[in-house]
Design a protein around this motif. Structure first.
Motif, mmCIF file in Angstrom:
data_model
loop_
_atom_site.group_PDB
_atom_site.id
_atom_site.type_symbol
_atom_site.label_atom_id
_atom_site.label_comp_id
_atom_site.label_asym_id
_atom_site.label_seq_id
_atom_site.Cartn_x
_atom_site.Cartn_y
_atom_site.Cartn_z
ATOM 1 N N THR A 50 39.022 40.690 19.644
ATOM 2 C CA THR A 50 40.011 41.472 20.374
ATOM 3 C C THR A 50 40.570 42.498 19.404
ATOM 4 O O THR A 50 40.283 42.441 18.201
ATOM 5 N N GLY A 51 41.363 43.445 19.900
ATOM 6 C CA GLY A 51 41.715 44.618 19.112
ATOM 7 C C GLY A 51 42.191 44.386 17.700
ATOM 8 O O GLY A 51 41.719 45.041 16.761
ATOM 9 N N VAL A 52 43.124 43.451 17.491
ATOM 10 C CA VAL A 52 43.691 43.270 16.154
ATOM 11 C C VAL A 52 42.657 42.754 15.158
ATOM 12 O O VAL A 52 42.810 42.950 13.944
ATOM 13 N N THR A 53 41.600 42.103 15.630
ATOM 14 C CA THR A 53 40.597 41.567 14.707
ATOM 15 C C THR A 53 39.808 42.665 14.005
ATOM 16 O O THR A 53 39.113 42.396 13.030
ATOM 17 N N ALA A 107 27.898 46.856 22.045
ATOM 18 C CA ALA A 107 27.109 46.555 20.850
ATOM 19 C C ALA A 107 27.865 45.655 19.890
ATOM 20 O O ALA A 107 27.310 44.696 19.350
ATOM 21 N N HIS A 108 29.149 45.959 19.674
ATOM 22 C CA HIS A 108 29.870 45.217 18.649
ATOM 23 C C HIS A 108 30.241 43.816 19.112
ATOM 24 O O HIS A 108 30.344 42.894 18.299
ATOM 25 N N ASP A 109 30.447 43.620 20.408
ATOM 26 C CA ASP A 109 30.712 42.282 20.906
ATOM 27 C C ASP A 109 29.492 41.391 20.699
ATOM 28 O O ASP A 109 29.607 40.225 20.326
ATOM 29 N N TYR A 110 28.314 41.954 20.947
ATOM 30 C CA TYR A 110 27.073 41.220 20.681
ATOM 31 C C TYR A 110 26.986 40.862 19.199
ATOM 32 O O TYR A 110 26.586 39.758 18.829
ATOM 33 N N HIS A 111 27.369 41.800 18.355
ATOM 34 C CA HIS A 111 27.332 41.571 16.905
ATOM 35 C C HIS A 111 28.214 40.380 16.518
ATOM 36 O O HIS A 111 27.816 39.548 15.697
ATOM 37 N N HIS A 112 29.399 40.278 17.111
ATOM 38 C CA HIS A 112 30.290 39.170 16.781
ATOM 39 C C HIS A 112 29.805 37.846 17.360
ATOM 40 O O HIS A 112 30.001 36.789 16.752
ATOM 41 N N GLN A 113 29.167 37.892 18.507
ATOM 42 C CA GLN A 113 28.657 36.657 19.095
ATOM 43 C C GLN A 113 27.507 36.074 18.292
ATOM 44 O O GLN A 113 27.412 34.864 18.109
ATOM 45 N N HIS A 143 35.461 37.794 8.555
ATOM 46 C CA HIS A 143 35.635 38.649 9.732
ATOM 47 C C HIS A 143 34.913 38.066 10.939
ATOM 48 O O HIS A 143 35.355 38.228 12.074
ATOM 49 N N HIS A 144 33.830 37.356 10.695
ATOM 50 C CA HIS A 144 33.025 36.821 11.795
ATOM 51 C C HIS A 144 33.521 35.480 12.308
ATOM 52 O O HIS A 144 32.870 34.883 13.170
ATOM 53 N N VAL A 145 34.664 35.031 11.828
ATOM 54 C CA VAL A 145 35.286 33.857 12.436
ATOM 55 C C VAL A 145 35.698 34.194 13.868
ATOM 56 O O VAL A 145 35.850 33.325 14.711
ATOM 57 N N TYR A 146 35.843 35.500 14.137
ATOM 58 C CA TYR A 146 36.215 35.961 15.475
ATOM 59 C C TYR A 146 34.957 36.221 16.306
ATOM 60 O O TYR A 146 34.450 37.335 16.389
ATOM 61 N N VAL A 181 39.274 49.771 17.284
ATOM 62 C CA VAL A 181 39.995 48.826 18.131
ATOM 63 C C VAL A 181 39.265 48.637 19.457
ATOM 64 O O VAL A 181 39.104 47.516 19.948
ATOM 65 N N MET A 182 38.796 49.733 20.063
ATOM 66 C CA MET A 182 38.065 49.629 21.323
ATOM 67 C C MET A 182 36.746 48.879 21.149
ATOM 68 O O MET A 182 36.323 48.135 22.031
ATOM 69 N N ALA A 183 36.094 49.059 19.991
ATOM 70 C CA ALA A 183 34.841 48.349 19.731
ATOM 71 C C ALA A 183 35.071 46.842 19.642
ATOM 72 O O ALA A 183 34.187 46.047 19.972
ATOM 73 N N HIS A 184 36.262 46.448 19.210
ATOM 74 C CA HIS A 184 36.601 45.024 19.096
ATOM 75 C C HIS A 184 37.410 44.516 20.293
ATOM 76 O O HIS A 184 37.884 43.378 20.274
ATOM 77 N N SER A 185 37.567 45.318 21.307
ATOM 78 C CA SER A 185 38.467 44.978 22.413
ATOM 79 C C SER A 185 38.007 43.775 23.218
ATOM 80 O O SER A 185 38.816 43.057 23.801
ATOM 81 N N GLY A 186 36.677 43.562 23.304
ATOM 82 C CA GLY A 186 36.158 42.495 24.148
ATOM 83 C C GLY A 186 36.006 42.909 25.592
ATOM 84 O O GLY A 186 35.650 42.094 26.447
ATOM 85 N N TYR A 187 36.259 44.199 25.872
ATOM 86 C CA TYR A 187 36.186 44.710 27.235
ATOM 87 C C TYR A 187 35.255 45.918 27.301
ATOM 88 O O TYR A 187 35.229 46.751 26.391
ATOM 89 N N ASN A 188 34.532 45.994 28.389
ATOM 90 C CA ASN A 188 33.619 47.103 28.629
ATOM 91 C C ASN A 188 34.290 48.093 29.589
ATOM 92 O O ASN A 188 33.867 48.268 30.725
#
Length: 263
Positions: free
Chosen positions: A155-158, A227-233, A148-151, A201-208
């Motif tokens: 974005t939403g579908v991830t 928060a979740h974008d930071y988690h993926h980075q 999952h963290h390859v992303y 989906v919104m948490a994974h959107s990549g947009y604030n």
């Protein structure tokens, strides 16, 4: 005589609780999933300055310029969509094993619906935090959660693209509340699917985004994409789902950008 029997059997099938449950759940999922992701795909494909200003990882090129990642997301999304065809009947039998799901009866009072939705949210958030936290221990991360963290730039579908074992764990978190309920209604379940799907989906959107996201209204309690974008980075911190409560208690709460960005 055989014709009448055939018509009767067909009518009974399409009025069966199993069929109606599968249709209601599948339709709710697909409508919410593709409405949200259709919007995100559109703004990914076209540069719209008034929307692009809310991108969290502005320093990185958009995903459409990363063909390998686009191919991977398309491939995994197709597999996921195909799996949904078989998921409905399986969930129907599991749900009715642990509690009674009313399919064709009248909608329950809103007080009952809201109480059960509240339970779903709180219990899912708690189970998800601790299971997610464990998935970041070295062995589980390397063998399961890393897919999952390859992303790094979600974005939403991830949101729904992960290892099958992790998918099962997440489904347990989403539906565990049913174990505590004697009865629930299909309307409540569909509403819960819509709420949970929109949130993830919104948490994974990549947009604030302003207005339409939880972090705009409750940034300290429900930081959402921030928060979740930071988690993926960074592959650490911000393990919660809806709330940041467990992260704040465990000292794992971090934000990737200033809250001022959403004002």
């Amino acid at each position: 005589m055989s014709t009448n029997t055939s018509v009767f059997s067909s009518t009974s099938f399409f009025q069966s609780d199993l069929w109606l449950f599968t249709i209601y759940m599948f339709a709710t999922y697909e409508i919410v999933f593709w409405l949200c992701n259709g919007f995100l795909i559109y703004i990914e494909m076209f540069d719209i300055p008034s929307i692009d200003q809310y991108r969290i990882q502005k320093h990185k090129k958009k995903i459409r310029f990363q063909p390998d990642m686009v191919h991977l997301m398309i491939k995994r999304t197709i597999y996921h969509q195909m799996s949904l065809v078989f998921l409905g009947p399986i969930l129907y039998y599991i749900f009715n094993y642990v509690c009674h799901v009313d399919i064709q009866g009248p909608r329950p009072p809103w007080s009952t619906i809201l109480f059960q939705i509240g339970l779903f949210i709180v219990i899912q958030d708690t189970i998800f935090f601790w299971s997610h936290y464990l998935l970041h221990t070295p062995w589980l991360y390397k063998n399961i959660h890393k897919k999952h963290h390859v992303y790094k730039q979600p974005t939403g579908v991830t949101a729904i693209l992960d290892d099958p074992i992790e998918g099962i764990i997440n489904q347990i978190a989403v539906w565990f509340t049913l174990v505590l309920l004697k009865e629930t209604h299909i309307f409540t379940l569909c509403l819960w699917v819509a709420i949970k799907l929109y949130q993830i989906v919104m948490a994974h959107s990549g947009y604030n985004f302003p207005y339409i996201t939880t972090q705009y209204w409750l940034p300290d309690l429900m930081p959402g994409a921030l928060a979740h974008d930071y988690h993926h980075q960074h592959s650490n911190s911000n393990y919660g789902s809806f709330f940041s409560i467990w992260d704040q208690l465990m000292g794992t709460h971090r934000l990737s950008t200033s809250k001022k960005q959403i004002n």
